[in-house]
Design an enzyme around this catalytic site. Structure first.
Site, PDB file in Angstrom:
ATOM      1  CB  SER A  25      39.505 -12.453 -28.409  1.00 53.67           C
ATOM      2  OG  SER A  25      41.429 -11.087 -28.897  1.00 53.67           O
ATOM      3  CE1 TYR A  58      39.140 -15.740 -30.182  1.00 54.81           C
ATOM      4  CE2 TYR A  58      37.053 -14.460 -30.670  1.00 54.81           C
ATOM      5  CZ  TYR A  58      38.332 -14.989 -30.709  1.00 54.81           C
ATOM      6  OH  TYR A  58      38.675 -13.785 -31.860  1.00 54.81           O
TER       7      TYR A  58
END
Length: 122
Positions: A25, A58
């Protein structure tokens, strides 16, 4: 027909941390997320201005007001602390929506604090 359009952009943020052994991430200061209208777990594309790398991951939230931009897991191989990034989100829009859409652009200072928010093109 749907078009995939630029929705929001964090322009020239500075990487503050890279942790290869975290799950993955990109941690982004909540103030920046709010300014751009980005959300936790949203897919992002990242463009490394410093070395030319382009990759996606993300979002996870980083502490509000921290200025944090942290790359985690495999993404940590794509940038070093101090590198400049452009972080973008895209989304589908109808022909009608895309005809008038203006992406949200967030410009930051050297500490990743919001300097200006504007609709692009200015």
């Amino acid at each position: 027909m749907q078009r995939i359009m630029l929705r929001a952009k964090l322009h020239r943020v500075t990487v503050t941390e890279a942790d290869l052994h975290y799950e993955g991430s990109c941690g982004i200061d909540e103030d920046l997320l709010d300014a751009a209208g980005m959300r936790e777990f949203e897919r992002i594309e990242l463009y490394n201005v410093t070395n030319g790398e382009r990759f996606d991951t993300y979002i996870i939230k980083a502490a509000r007001g921290s200025g944090a931009i942290s790359l985690n897991g495999a993404a940590a191989r794509r940038a070093q602390v101090g590198d400049l990034l452009i972080i973008c989100t895209y989304g589908p829009m109808s022909e009608e929506q895309s005809a008038t859409h203006k992406p949200q652009v967030v410009l930051v200072d050297d500490a990743n604090r919001v300097k200006e928010i504007r609709k692009f093109p200015a």
